[in-house]
Scaffold this motif. Structure first.
Motif, PDB file in Angstrom:
ATOM      1  N   LEU A  38      38.993 116.148  28.339  1.00 32.04           N
ATOM      2  CA  LEU A  38      39.383 114.874  28.939  1.00 32.04           C
ATOM      3  C   LEU A  38      40.076 114.033  27.883  1.00 32.04           C
ATOM      4  O   LEU A  38      39.771 114.135  26.691  1.00 32.04           O
ATOM      5  CB  LEU A  38      38.152 114.119  29.452  1.00 32.04           C
ATOM      6  CG  LEU A  38      37.452 114.691  30.673  1.00 32.04           C
ATOM      7  CD1 LEU A  38      36.600 115.884  30.315  1.00 32.04           C
ATOM      8  CD2 LEU A  38      36.621 113.638  31.330  1.00 32.04           C
ATOM      9  N   SER A  40      42.020 109.929  27.273  1.00 32.00           N
ATOM     10  CA  SER A  40      42.321 108.597  27.768  1.00 32.00           C
ATOM     11  C   SER A  40      42.876 107.764  26.630  1.00 32.00           C
ATOM     12  O   SER A  40      42.475 107.938  25.478  1.00 32.00           O
ATOM     13  CB  SER A  40      41.058 107.932  28.331  1.00 32.00           C
ATOM     14  OG  SER A  40      41.334 106.623  28.777  1.00 32.00           O
ATOM     15  N   VAL A  49      35.230 107.966  26.936  1.00 30.09           N
ATOM     16  CA  VAL A  49      36.184 108.419  27.949  1.00 30.09           C
ATOM     17  C   VAL A  49      35.395 108.654  29.234  1.00 30.09           C
ATOM     18  O   VAL A  49      35.701 108.108  30.288  1.00 30.09           O
ATOM     19  CB  VAL A  49      36.924 109.700  27.500  1.00 30.09           C
ATOM     20  CG1 VAL A  49      37.799 110.236  28.623  1.00 30.09           C
ATOM     21  CG2 VAL A  49      37.747 109.437  26.250  1.00 30.09           C
ATOM     22  N   TYR A  92      40.899 111.763  34.107  1.00 30.22           N
ATOM     23  CA  TYR A  92      40.870 112.002  32.663  1.00 30.22           C
ATOM     24  C   TYR A  92      41.034 113.461  32.265  1.00 30.22           C
ATOM     25  O   TYR A  92      41.488 113.749  31.162  1.00 30.22           O
ATOM     26  CB  TYR A  92      39.568 111.459  32.066  1.00 30.22           C
ATOM     27  CG  TYR A  92      39.356 110.012  32.385  1.00 30.22           C
ATOM     28  CD1 TYR A  92      40.178 109.043  31.823  1.00 30.22           C
ATOM     29  CD2 TYR A  92      38.369 109.609  33.269  1.00 30.22           C
ATOM     30  CE1 TYR A  92      40.016 107.704  32.122  1.00 30.22           C
ATOM     31  CE2 TYR A  92      38.187 108.266  33.576  1.00 30.22           C
ATOM     32  CZ  TYR A  92      39.015 107.325  33.003  1.00 30.22           C
ATOM     33  OH  TYR A  92      38.849 106.008  33.308  1.00 30.22           O
TER      34      TYR A  92
END
Length: 110
Positions: A38, A40, A49, A92
Motif C-alpha cells: 500500500l 499514500s 497508511v 491505497y
C-alpha cells in the motif's frame, strides 16, 4: 510517499474451472502467502497508511479456512485473487502477490 507491506498467511481451499484437464479442477488446499503493498502521499490521523491489523482482518475474515469458491464469484486463480484483494484494499493498495506454493506466485500491479 509512504509505503507499507503486509504479509499474511491463510489456509484455504479452491477448485479451478479450466479449459483443459487438470487435477486443479478438484477441490484442493494451499497455505497461501499473500503480500500486499500500500502507498499514500499522506498518513491518516493515527499516522498510518492503513493499520496492519486492519489489512490482516480484511483478508483473514474473508478467506482463512474457507473454500474460496464459496466466497467469490469468479474462477479463483492466484492471478484473479491478487486483483480482487488489491481492489478490496483500495485506494491505497497498488500491488498484491499471491503465493500458493513455494514455486508458484502470481502478482497484480496497478
Amino acid at each position: 510517499m509512504y509505503e507499507v507491506r503486509k504479509r499474511i498467511e491463510i489456509s484455504a481451499a479452491h477448485r479451478l474451472s479450466l479449459s483443459y484437464e487438470s487435477k486443479c479442477s478438484n477441490l484442493h488446499g494451499h497455505n497461501w502467502i499473500i503480500d500486499v503493498f500500500l502507498r499514500s502521499e499522506s498518513l491518516n490521523d493515527d499516522g498510518m497508511v492503513m493499520d496492519f491489523t486492519e489489512i490482516k482482518r480484511r483478508i483473514n475474515d474473508r478467506f482463512d479456512h474457507k473454500v474460496i469458491n464459496d466466497v467469490v464469484d469468479f474462477n479463483p486463480t492466484a492471478e484473479n485473487l491478487a486483483k480482487y484483494i488489491c481492489d478490496e484494499l483500495a485506494p491505497y493498495c497498488f500491488r498484491v502477490d499471491v503465493r500458493e506454493s513455494i514455486d508458484n506466485t502470481a502478482s497484480y500491479i496497478k
